[in-house]
Design a protein around this motif. Sequence first.
Motif, short mmCIF file in Angstrom:
data_model
loop_
_atom_site.label_atom_id
_atom_site.label_comp_id
_atom_site.label_asym_id
_atom_site.label_seq_id
_atom_site.Cartn_x
_atom_site.Cartn_y
_atom_site.Cartn_z
N SER A 106 0.81 -1.22 0.00
CA SER A 106 0.00 0.00 0.00
C SER A 106 0.84 1.27 0.00
O SER A 106 2.01 1.27 0.38
N THR A 107 0.19 2.37 -0.41
CA THR A 107 0.85 3.68 -0.44
C THR A 107 0.31 4.63 0.62
O THR A 107 0.90 5.69 0.85
N LYS A 108 -0.81 4.30 1.24
CA LYS A 108 -1.38 5.17 2.27
C LYS A 108 -2.23 4.34 3.22
O LYS A 108 -2.50 3.17 2.96
N GLY A 109 -2.61 4.98 4.30
CA GLY A 109 -3.39 4.27 5.30
C GLY A 109 -2.53 3.89 6.48
O GLY A 109 -1.38 4.32 6.61
N GLU A 311 -0.46 2.20 -18.26
CA GLU A 311 -1.44 2.51 -17.22
C GLU A 311 -2.87 2.46 -17.74
O GLU A 311 -3.81 2.23 -16.98
N GLN A 312 -3.04 2.63 -19.04
CA GLN A 312 -4.40 2.59 -19.60
C GLN A 312 -5.05 1.22 -19.41
O GLN A 312 -6.28 1.09 -19.53
N TYR A 313 -4.25 0.20 -19.08
CA TYR A 313 -4.79 -1.15 -18.87
C TYR A 313 -4.92 -1.49 -17.38
O TYR A 313 -5.02 -2.66 -17.02
N LYS A 314 -4.98 -0.46 -16.54
CA LYS A 314 -5.00 -0.70 -15.09
C LYS A 314 -6.22 -1.53 -14.67
O LYS A 314 -6.11 -2.38 -13.77
N MET A 315 -7.37 -1.33 -15.33
CA MET A 315 -8.55 -2.11 -14.95
C MET A 315 -8.38 -3.58 -15.34
O MET A 315 -8.78 -4.48 -14.60
N GLY A 330 -14.53 2.27 -8.38
CA GLY A 330 -13.92 3.47 -8.90
C GLY A 330 -12.53 3.23 -9.45
O GLY A 330 -12.19 2.12 -9.85
N ASP A 331 -11.72 4.29 -9.43
CA ASP A 331 -10.38 4.23 -9.98
C ASP A 331 -9.45 3.47 -9.05
O ASP A 331 -9.23 3.90 -7.90
N PRO A 332 -8.87 2.34 -9.52
CA PRO A 332 -7.99 1.56 -8.63
C PRO A 332 -6.73 2.30 -8.21
O PRO A 332 -6.13 1.95 -7.21
N LEU A 333 -6.33 3.32 -8.96
CA LEU A 333 -5.13 4.07 -8.58
C LEU A 333 -5.39 5.00 -7.40
O LEU A 333 -4.46 5.43 -6.72
N GLU A 334 -6.67 5.32 -7.14
CA GLU A 334 -6.98 6.18 -6.00
C GLU A 334 -6.79 5.43 -4.69
O GLU A 334 -6.53 6.03 -3.65
N ASN A 335 -6.98 4.13 -4.72
CA ASN A 335 -6.75 3.28 -3.54
C ASN A 335 -5.72 2.22 -3.90
O ASN A 335 -5.96 1.03 -3.75
N PHE A 336 -4.55 2.69 -4.35
CA PHE A 336 -3.58 1.78 -4.94
C PHE A 336 -3.05 0.78 -3.92
O PHE A 336 -2.73 1.12 -2.78
#
Length: 469
Positions: A106-109, A311-315, A330-336
């Motif tokens: 994780s990157t945050k939390g 990154e365009q294939y993140k989903m 939502g966007d998986p990069l927001e909760n990476f």
Amino acid sequence: MKEHLKSDLAQIDYLLDLIKKQGVEYLNSIAEQPTSVNDIPVWEKQVLPESGHGTEEALKIFNQRFKPTIVGSSGPRYLGFVTGGTTPASIAGDWLTTIYDQNTQSTKGQGDISANIELESIHLILELLELPHSFLGGFVTGATMSNFTCLAVARQWLGKQQGRDIAKEGISGTMKILSATPHSSSIKSLSVLGLGSNNIIRVKTIEGDREAIDVMDLENEITQLNGLPFILISSGGTVNTVDFDDFKEIKRLKEIYNFWWHIDAAFGGFAACSDAYKHLVEGWEYADSITVDCHKWLNVPYESAVFLIKEQYKMLQVETFQNSNAPYLGDPLENFGYLNFLPENSRRLKALPAWFSIMAYGKEGYQSIIDGNISLAKQLGHWLENSNDFKLLAPVRLNTVCFSLKDDEKQDEVGKFLEALNNTGKVFMTPTFYNGKKGIRAAFVNWMSTEKDIQLIFDTMNEVVKEIK
């Protein structure tokens, strides 16, 4: 807490000093370390100790039983398997990786947020290789797992082109994969992914001493698919001769046809660090995914490689690797979290040795390593080309020398020569088979290799070849 564990904790500084002393002795003498072990001991089963021995005694047992079998695989004359060395900075990073023992996700939390270090390391690698930041990357154990990760997302993409969710529904029918000279790790990945290692449509290579894709034959094979989407595995440096596919031409085809373009650039991708050779990777930024192996030419300890996926294939990546109990909204990069972007749920902070080494030596440091290794390979190739006993099987294009005995009638002696050469313990090379000939590969990727080393290597080769005549 039991006695030995309590005692070890109390004297951890003393124990680490013992390991440091032994490690420094090895590193200071690495050029003299044997590259091969000839007298393999008979392994005896050990009885599980009831109460243990403690670390100091365990070290003594290790040194007695196993230390004599350790070879100088990270030394300057170990030229087999494209094995890199370990820079001092990468050793520092690797030691700290073990000490801090993070599970990088994780990157945050709350808790471990060491994925920030990994993302920064990917940023540095993209800068080093002059690739755009449109790639999302991560660290895995090696090129095999990098190819696996990239091709797993390619599989999901191909399924979507056919109206299927492979990650959920599984594979049915066949999927088309085109390639000319895929590395065995890509073939293994296709097998494990259920795509089938026999389903590769082999594209012709350019005539002559080449391993690169014949673009005309590639387009011919594409047209025969009648518009079916497919996966293309191309080479950013083949293992035998470090040959590169024409990325600019493949980019032209990608503008016309619908396919996932994966480049295996395990070690050849580092040509991007060299002003004289970066043209070999021109156009690779248009690929959908790229494999780069760090424990080769980046000279960090095993196990380390990165996958780079647009990154365009993140989903698609999340669909492929997410834990079933952790669906994204939502966007998986927001909760990476790397937990949902790659195969492993448990993973070391593999990025730290690479981060340390890149920060310590920078772009100029790695350019010097790359150019230096290429120069050594070219020099050895020149000597072999003008030798009475050896010949090149292919031109030295980058850092690997592919050669054999000069007399074609002595093909049966190639293996005998290589075994005798490796038995000297002064150099280690690996066998290969190229253009119908038994050959030998010498791969230069170690930051410590010098002209003195290749002179010793060449002299040893000449001594050995005289002995087997």
